[in-house]
Design a protein around this motif. Structure first.
Motif, PDB file in Angstrom:
ATOM      1  N   ARG B 107      46.068 107.047 -83.414  1.00 19.40           N
ATOM      2  CA  ARG B 107      46.658 108.268 -82.165  1.00 19.40           C
ATOM      3  C   ARG B 107      46.121 108.254 -80.631  1.00 19.40           C
ATOM      4  NH1 ARG B 107      47.965 112.618 -82.274  1.00 19.40           N
ATOM      5  NH2 ARG B 107      46.358 113.578 -83.935  1.00 19.40           N
ATOM      6  N   ALA B 108      45.475 107.445 -80.374  1.00 21.67           N
ATOM      7  CA  ALA B 108      44.940 106.621 -79.047  1.00 21.67           C
ATOM      8  C   ALA B 108      46.261 107.155 -78.154  1.00 21.67           C
ATOM      9  CB  ALA B 108      44.184 105.630 -78.464  1.00 21.67           C
ATOM     10  N   ASP B 109      45.919 107.993 -76.881  1.00 27.25           N
ATOM     11  CA  ASP B 109      46.830 107.740 -75.669  1.00 27.25           C
ATOM     12  C   ASP B 109      47.088 106.473 -75.136  1.00 27.25           C
ATOM     13  OD1 ASP B 109      47.510 111.010 -76.502  1.00 27.25           O
ATOM     14  OD2 ASP B 109      45.634 111.350 -75.046  1.00 27.25           O
ATOM     15  N   GLU B 110      46.212 106.021 -74.465  1.00 25.42           N
ATOM     16  CA  GLU B 110      46.165 105.050 -74.024  1.00 25.42           C
ATOM     17  C   GLU B 110      45.082 103.977 -74.519  1.00 25.42           C
ATOM     18  OE1 GLU B 110      46.023 105.358 -70.110  1.00 25.42           O
ATOM     19  OE2 GLU B 110      43.578 104.396 -69.797  1.00 25.42           O
ATOM     20  N   LEU B 111      45.582 102.559 -74.624  1.00 21.82           N
ATOM     21  CA  LEU B 111      44.327 101.508 -75.044  1.00 21.82           C
ATOM     22  C   LEU B 111      44.048 100.689 -73.629  1.00 21.82           C
ATOM     23  CD1 LEU B 111      45.375 101.702 -77.473  1.00 21.82           C
ATOM     24  CD2 LEU B 111      46.241  99.652 -78.170  1.00 21.82           C
ATOM     25  N   ASN B 112      42.879 100.755 -73.421  1.00 20.83           N
ATOM     26  CA  ASN B 112      42.161 100.196 -72.281  1.00 20.83           C
ATOM     27  C   ASN B 112      41.583  98.939 -72.536  1.00 20.83           C
ATOM     28  OD1 ASN B 112      41.177  99.871 -69.815  1.00 20.83           O
ATOM     29  ND2 ASN B 112      38.636 100.869 -69.377  1.00 20.83           N
ATOM     30  N   VAL B 153      44.491  98.322 -67.937  1.00 19.10           N
ATOM     31  CA  VAL B 153      43.627  97.022 -68.095  1.00 19.10           C
ATOM     32  C   VAL B 153      42.494  97.377 -66.897  1.00 19.10           C
ATOM     33  CG1 VAL B 153      43.358  95.121 -67.645  1.00 19.10           C
ATOM     34  CG2 VAL B 153      45.824  95.610 -68.475  1.00 19.10           C
ATOM     35  N   SER B 154      41.074  97.290 -67.471  1.00 22.80           N
ATOM     36  CA  SER B 154      40.060  97.287 -66.499  1.00 22.80           C
ATOM     37  C   SER B 154      39.518  95.875 -66.161  1.00 22.80           C
ATOM     38  CB  SER B 154      39.062  97.664 -67.499  1.00 22.80           C
ATOM     39  OG  SER B 154      39.039  99.241 -67.328  1.00 22.80           O
ATOM     40  N   LEU B 155      40.093  95.512 -64.732  1.00 21.17           N
ATOM     41  CA  LEU B 155      39.385  94.253 -64.374  1.00 21.17           C
ATOM     42  C   LEU B 155      37.939  94.369 -63.814  1.00 21.17           C
ATOM     43  CD1 LEU B 155      40.145  91.088 -63.954  1.00 21.17           C
ATOM     44  CD2 LEU B 155      40.664  92.184 -61.242  1.00 21.17           C
ATOM     45  N   SER B 156      37.129  93.543 -64.390  1.00 20.65           N
ATOM     46  CA  SER B 156      35.118  93.141 -64.076  1.00 20.65           C
ATOM     47  C   SER B 156      35.334  93.065 -62.811  1.00 20.65           C
ATOM     48  CB  SER B 156      34.899  92.456 -65.101  1.00 20.65           C
ATOM     49  OG  SER B 156      34.856  93.062 -66.779  1.00 20.65           O
ATOM     50  N   CYS B 157      33.887  93.323 -62.097  1.00 15.63           N
ATOM     51  CA  CYS B 157      33.471  92.275 -60.962  1.00 15.63           C
ATOM     52  C   CYS B 157      34.441  92.190 -59.869  1.00 15.63           C
ATOM     53  CB  CYS B 157      33.535  91.014 -61.852  1.00 15.63           C
ATOM     54  SG  CYS B 157      32.008  91.133 -62.924  1.00 15.63           S
ATOM     55  N   ALA B 158      35.569  92.931 -59.678  1.00 17.54           N
ATOM     56  CA  ALA B 158      36.487  93.100 -59.159  1.00 17.54           C
ATOM     57  C   ALA B 158      35.649  93.269 -58.003  1.00 17.54           C
ATOM     58  CB  ALA B 158      37.450  93.973 -59.268  1.00 17.54           C
ATOM     59  N   PHE B 159      34.480  93.774 -57.376  1.00 15.12           N
ATOM     60  CA  PHE B 159      34.344  93.772 -56.442  1.00 15.12           C
ATOM     61  C   PHE B 159      32.930  92.819 -56.315  1.00 15.12           C
ATOM     62  CE2 PHE B 159      35.787  97.764 -56.653  1.00 15.12           C
ATOM     63  CZ  PHE B 159      36.757  98.219 -55.947  1.00 15.12           C
ATOM     64  N   GLY B 160      32.884  91.676 -56.757  1.00 12.93           N
ATOM     65  CA  GLY B 160      31.603  90.920 -56.896  1.00 12.93           C
ATOM     66  C   GLY B 160      31.470  90.389 -58.479  1.00 12.93           C
ATOM     67  N   LEU B 183      52.235  92.645 -68.037  1.00 14.62           N
ATOM     68  CA  LEU B 183      51.817  93.166 -68.989  1.00 14.62           C
ATOM     69  C   LEU B 183      52.977  94.511 -68.739  1.00 14.62           C
ATOM     70  CD1 LEU B 183      47.692  92.473 -69.321  1.00 14.62           C
ATOM     71  CD2 LEU B 183      50.048  91.369 -70.074  1.00 14.62           C
ATOM     72  N   GLY B 184      53.220  94.927 -67.978  1.00 12.26           N
ATOM     73  CA  GLY B 184      53.873  97.127 -67.806  1.00 12.26           C
ATOM     74  C   GLY B 184      52.693  97.527 -68.293  1.00 12.26           C
ATOM     75  N   ALA B 185      51.266  97.144 -67.619  1.00 10.32           N
ATOM     76  CA  ALA B 185      50.127  98.433 -67.551  1.00 10.32           C
ATOM     77  C   ALA B 185      50.858  99.251 -67.065  1.00 10.32           C
ATOM     78  CB  ALA B 185      49.250  97.592 -66.997  1.00 10.32           C
ATOM     79  N   ARG B 186      50.099 101.064 -67.164  1.00  9.50           N
ATOM     80  CA  ARG B 186      50.356 101.789 -66.359  1.00  9.50           C
ATOM     81  C   ARG B 186      49.315 101.926 -65.634  1.00  9.50           C
ATOM     82  NH1 ARG B 186      50.047 107.862 -69.204  1.00  9.50           N
ATOM     83  NH2 ARG B 186      47.617 106.566 -69.555  1.00  9.50           N
ATOM     84  N   GLY B 187      48.600 101.347 -66.103  1.00  7.50           N
ATOM     85  CA  GLY B 187      47.301 102.056 -64.677  1.00  7.50           C
ATOM     86  C   GLY B 187      46.434 100.835 -64.680  1.00  7.50           C
ATOM     87  N   VAL B 188      45.703 100.686 -63.877  1.00  9.50           N
ATOM     88  CA  VAL B 188      44.852  99.256 -64.072  1.00  9.50           C
ATOM     89  C   VAL B 188      43.583  99.940 -62.861  1.00  9.50           C
ATOM     90  CG1 VAL B 188      44.084  97.243 -62.180  1.00  9.50           C
ATOM     91  CG2 VAL B 188      46.120  98.027 -63.033  1.00  9.50           C
TER      92      VAL B 188
END
Lengths: 334, 334
Positions: B107-112, B153-160, B183-188
């Motif tokens: 029952r996680a509220d959000e999947l990252n 969705v967490s985007l690694s290396c977004a700054f290099g 993907l219809g992500a609520r957040g990035v």
């Protein structure tokens, strides 16, 4: 001497066209806190390395009692041994008339005097009331003027006192006024002695100082004790400051929090400001090379995160098995 | 879910009226890097302490293979043991469909979900091409939607990228577009995985993201590897960001620089933002108390400078002999 700082640009985050003046205090503020005595020849080599790296001002040493601070007992020898690079200001800390005599004899460009904005800190640290300290500063300033040496006054606890808490802005500005108008100081340094400064406060104090004394050299001396060092530098920049103290390798602790970070680190600040496009006048590669000389001299690692982690584009090799990882990954698509 | 972030105020240094959302990642991003296994009951107590301290979102754990990350082998037990506080979002890291099943069951509220903006980093870290990772994310996102769990969705290396260097802004925005629109992500979350972000870049990327996807939750995940963490947070704030990841105690290292700082420290960031007048929603005293529980659990000190040095107005006593110092000083004036 710098001219009046440029006013804040529309976007503080873009440093293009912004000239800043970096001043290193590591050899004085840093080494005085170290247990070991760094050999005189190594100190001289470090000062020369900082000159060659393009620092605008270098606090070379302190003319204090060798009994009080044995680490800086060779102040005169260091001053006589360095190679003076045109344009670089060689400043020294001077606590009293005796120190001023030695500093003038050693041909320091500038005498840096110090007292605290807080009565408790001044008493605890200098064993005098602020009024007594100021009277002593006046004597030293008069000597410096006669010798044609410049005077800078560093005001400790300008952003708060670890014993009293917040120091009223009017108290800070009142002492600054005495330094500029009564002592004829060329410059004033607002020191965040124990890392209590925060950006909102920094902006207010820098703006107020700039409005009152637009022709006076203003230096900000931040500590990173609570992680706000760089943010405070940028806030000060946005309010019109252009001179910053920092310490090579991040040397110099905080006496009130053993293990906590002290002075902001010169190469960290220069690295960040150069990333932002500012003109610091510093050759970062030479600066980092100088910082890397410190650990064997002082017997421990330096706090500098640029020494640990490198510059942001100092790249790392791909893993040894990278090609086989890629081949296996691509094979899955077939 | 936060509304669209407020636009930058005239003065970013004055945080009055600015609501920010603090998200702690220490129990996942921090603990996964620790050698010891923190007992499940202590993990649960820490999550509950963070809820009570007012964090907006807590990354509780990761549903990964217990063989890969033994430190988080108790992910399900932790999720079932915590006390859900209304308004707090409990998110979990999920690498694949198997993990998603377990996360939904718990029952996680959000999947990252996570992938990298750089092909080299994605291959080295996840052993897949970015296209393969994205296909996997799409499967997981579909599962999450069916279970009515939110997707970030967490985007690694977004700054290099530590191997490739700068990652073009258009590459980063291209992947963000896929996450939001496909993907219809609520957040990035834009992740500064190895501390390469600098303020000028942060402002540009946040502004571009905000303009394109004003309704999407945007999180900035900075590391302090090169001392720019807080400055990057403030720069992002100035560009319209209002959500920040940070790690309790500053837990979580940098794999490319042993000994270097990793994640920005939650209590350092909250302390600074509160000094500036921002409304973080966090009870700093409770947060610091939670951070102080970590050292005995992990067997070493935490990098947190607020744990070491205290808040800026946590005052220190005057020296024991202060009154006699003052008397001797005043006697000199007679």
């Amino acid at each position: 001497m710098s001219a009046v700082a440029p006013r804040a640009s529309a976007d503080v985050w873009n440093g293009a066209g912004r000239r800043l003046f970096m001043q290193d205090v590591g050899l004085r503020d840093g080494l005085q806190a170290e247990a070991v005595f760094v050999p005189t020849a190594d100190k001289i080599a470090l000062v020369d390395a900082l000159s060659e790296a393009g620092l605008a001002k270098i606090e070379v040493t302190a003319f204090v009692s060798p009994k009080a601070i044995p680490a800086l007992a060779d102040a005169s020898e260091v001053m006589h041994g360095i190679t003076r690079r045109p344009g670089v200001v060689y400043t020294v800390l001077v606590p009293n008339v005796r120190g001023a005599e030695r500093a003038i004899e050693a041909r320091a460009d500038e005498l840096n005097l110090v007292m605290s904005a807080s009565e408790s800190h001044n008493l605890a640290n200098l064993r005098m009331t602020r009024a007594q300290s100021f009277a002593g500063l006046a004597e030293v300033a008069a000597m410096a003027h006669r010798a044609a040496a410049a005077v800078n006054v560093s005001l400790s606890c300008a952003f708060g006192c670890p014993m009293e808490g917040d120091v009223p802005v009017q108290t800070v500005l009142g002492w600054c006024g005495h330094f500029v108008e009564q002592l004829g100081a060329r410059g004033v340094t607002l020191c965040d002695t124990t890392g209590m400064a925060y950006p909102t406060q920094v902006v207010a104090l820098v703006r107020a100082f700039r409005e009152r004394w637009p022709g006076t050299e203003l230096t900000l001396h931040f500590h990173n004790t609570r992680g706000m060092g760089l943010a405070n530098v940028i806030a000060a920049m946005d309010a019109g400051a252009d001179r910053f103290d920092a310490s090579l390798g991040g040397l110099g602790g905080c006496p009130y929090a053993p293990g906590a970070t002290g002075n902001v680190c010169t190469e960290e600040i220069v690295h960040a400001l150069q990333c932002m496009g500012c003109d610091t006048g510093v050759d970062l590669e030479r600066l980092i090379a100088a910082a890397k000389r410190l650990p064997p001299l002082i017997g421990h690692a330096v706090p500098s995160q640029i020494v640990s982690a490198g510059r942001r584009l100092d790249l790392h090799p791909r893993p040894r098995d990278f090609e086989s990882i890629r081949e296996r990954a691509l094979a899955r698509d077939v």
